[in-house]
Design an enzyme around this catalytic site. Structure first.
Site, short mmCIF file in Angstrom:
data_model
loop_
_atom_site.label_atom_id
_atom_site.label_comp_id
_atom_site.label_asym_id
_atom_site.label_seq_id
_atom_site.Cartn_x
_atom_site.Cartn_y
_atom_site.Cartn_z
CD GLU A 277 46.28 60.33 31.68
OE1 GLU A 277 45.76 59.33 31.14
OE2 GLU A 277 46.75 61.27 31.02
N GLY A 278 41.63 59.20 34.15
CA GLY A 278 40.62 58.39 34.81
C GLY A 278 40.36 58.91 36.20
#
Length: 597
Positions: A441-442
């Site tokens: 998610e980053g």
């Protein structure tokens, strides 16, 4: 075998005594949430997490998911029954609009339930967690027909959801993606491409899987401006809502990975799969970011969740394991040795973790309440302020809570000594499972760049200025309370360091952007420490008030004050080191030529 006890009382204390959720009764879902109902909800979630999810955690890790030659995937033993218990309890739609079958309760309750489930079994909790993210994207950007078709089934758990972004050559830089969408002439598109690292991409828990896929419509501009979002079901859906033929999307393989073995992380192959546009063409990132922001808060919760369960087991071990004698003389003279909890270095690790856990839980709930305001308030000023705060805090929570959650899992493992390295005790699984949260998610370095590069300057710095103003207002309103002084002094020092760091970027990053990049990670952690310190100041205020009233457990309130004092004395001073590193700039970091690495 590790154990887990959901911190129900901790969550109730935060909701009622620290944040006073009664103040939000003007928002839908809050007025109905009486104290008895809230306690019942959290107690039931605790029973499910402790009794159903947690016993499957180690078997999920050992057995993992199995891909068959047909492309179907079997989840570990017991996962299907546990998933059905979760969805039959209505937990997926706890905070979703009743119009689509949800219960409409505060989002703050949902994040607490997610913490309990993730502590008990992170890999299993991810399956319904991803459905919640898909729901958020479809309810925000989907057409009325898409909402009607997909939302009720996702809420019921009959169908589950995924997000498909990453390709082998592109992760963070989504502008490089190659998956293409070809118009079929009937309003649908044929999707061609390969996606990797797709959590819950294929499994046997739900009858259908709804993939949200980023792809580029043929002829679209290169880069992120040409990306669109599509909904692609595993099984096509007939006009009457029944399932039709298998769509042309399949799991090519399951990734062999470090942890979360119980979650099927898949390579997904799209060979002309039928998909439908979600939202406007070429604006797919806007729609996907709704899901990504939801997922980033969910991942932040995973950092807290693993830290909590690792702490609980480390405490139990430290109280039981006999090794050596206290430096000040035997504390248990009737035993051959003292339990290791008497040793200062063991205490250091345990106090570090505990001081983080209690403040991080407060920060998650505080942020979730702002999300409730942002999505439910009719007051435009309150809505804007809450949305500003959410945008600013999301990268901080994702980056800091997962970094420290992993560090805490390692600290808890260290307390076990050699036993912490042995699988049967469960600690090495916590370390392996926690590690992914810093990446997906980053990656956390990207979260730091997003914070410094985008969030600080957004709307002329309105969000960060509001954050500073809120802290200053709290300090001013409470500075006459002598009992709060140790907490306010630490908070004031940390917030001052954060203000200086923010000003340094304003003065030194525009002309030399590498200065922002070089200091961004330290800035994110500086921000996180101040945010956690702000939570401790509010927790201390509530604990002092309860103690003065003679309410609650006096020992529990004293424990909070001692733990908060530890945070201010031992952890908050790290803001000074962060500030010093930020001020050092980028020169030494960027000086070495790449070929000499």
């Amino acid at each position: 075998m590790p154990s887990y006890k959901a911190p129900v009382e901790e969550a109730l204390f935060l909701l009622h005594d620290v944040f006073d959720i009664g103040r939000y009764n003007n928002l839908s879902g809050f007025a109905e949430s009486t104290p008895d109902l809230v306690e019942a909800i959290l107690s039931e979630a605790a029973k499910l997490s402790e009794g159903v999810f947690q016993p499957l955690n180690q078997v999920g890790d050992r057995v993992g998911c199995i891909r068959h030659n047909s492309g179907e995937v079997t989840t570990p033993p017991g996962f299907k029954e546990a998933y059905h218990a979760f969805v039959e309890g209505g937990w997926v739609g706890l905070s979703v609009d009743p119009e689509f079958g949800g219960q409409g309760l505060p989002y703050a309750f949902a994040v607490i339930v997610n913490e309990f489930a993730s502590s008990a079994n992170m890999a299993l909790a991810m399956y319904p967690g991803l459905s919640q993210g898909a729901l958020a994207a479809l309810l925000t950007h989907g057409s009325d027909a898409q909402k009607k078709m997909f939302a009720p089934k996702l809420i019921s758990g009959a169908w589950s959801g995924t997000m498909n972004l990453t390709e082998s050559h592109c992760g963070t830089d989504l502008g490089l993606l190659k998956t293409k969408a070809v118009p079929d002439g009937d309003g649908s598109y044929a999707i061609f491409g390969e996606k990797i690292f797709i959590s819950a991409g294929e499994h046997d828990l739900a009858e259908n899987i709804i993939h949200l896929v980023l792809a580029r419509i043929e002829g679209a501009l290169p880069g992120v401006k040409g990306i669109s979002l599509f909904v692609v079901p595993k099984f096509l859906i007939e006009p009457d809502g029944s399932l039709g033929a298998r769509n042309k999307v399949a799991c090519g393989s399951i990734e062999h990975k470090m942890g979360i073995h119980g979650n099927s992380t898949c390579v997904m192959n799209y060979d002309g799969a039928k998909g439908w546009l979600v939202g406007e063409p070429h604006r797919g990132l806007n729609a996907m970011f709704v899901m990504m922001n939801e997922a980033r808060l969910g991942v932040a919760i995973q950092g807290l969740a693993i830290s909590e369960v690792a702490y609980q087991n480390a405490v139990a071990y430290a109280k039981d394991r006999l090794q050596g004698r206290s430096l000040t003389g035997p504390k248990y003279a009737d035993r051959p040795a003292d339990p290791i909890i008497v040793h200062p270095d063991v205490r250091r690790n345990l106090m570090d973790i505990r001081a983080f856990n209690e403040a991080a839980r407060a920060l998650v709930i505080w942020t979730a309440l702002r999300s409730d305001v942002a999505h439910r308030s009719r007051d435009q000023a309150a809505l804007t302020a809450a949305a500003d705060s959410l945008g600013l805090l999301t990268p901080v929570l994702k980056g800091v809570l997962t970094d420290l959650g992993f560090e805490n899992a390692v600290k808890a493992q260290q307390i076990f000594g050699g036993h912490g390295y042995i699988a049967e005790w469960g600690m090495e699984q916590f370390v392996r499972d926690a590690r992914i949260a810093m990446i997906y998610e980053g990656a956390n370095g990207i979260q730091a760049l997003d914070l410094v590069g985008r969030k600080l300057a957004k709307d002329g710095g309105r969000a960060i200025m509001s954050f500073f103003a809120e802290i200053k207002s709290f300090i001013k309103d409470n500075e006459a309370d002598a009992a709060l002084e140790p907490y306010l002094l630490g908070l004031k020092q940390g917030a001052g360091d954060l203000e200086q760091a923010t000003m340094w970027f304003m003065q030194n990053a525009m002309a030399k952007p590498d200065n922002a990049g070089a200091g961004s990670y330290d800035y994110m952690h500086l921000f996180g420490l101040v945010a956690l310190g702000f939570m401790w100041a509010q927790i201390a205020k509530a604990a002092i008030a309860k103690r003065a009233e003679g309410a609650g457990d006096p020992a529990a309130m004293e424990d909070k004050l001692l733990t908060g004092k530890y945070f201010m004395e031992r952890i908050m001073p790290e803001t000074g080191a962060c500030l010093a590193r930020i001020r050092s700039g980028a020169d030494a970091m960027m000086a070495l030529p790449a070929e000499r690495f």
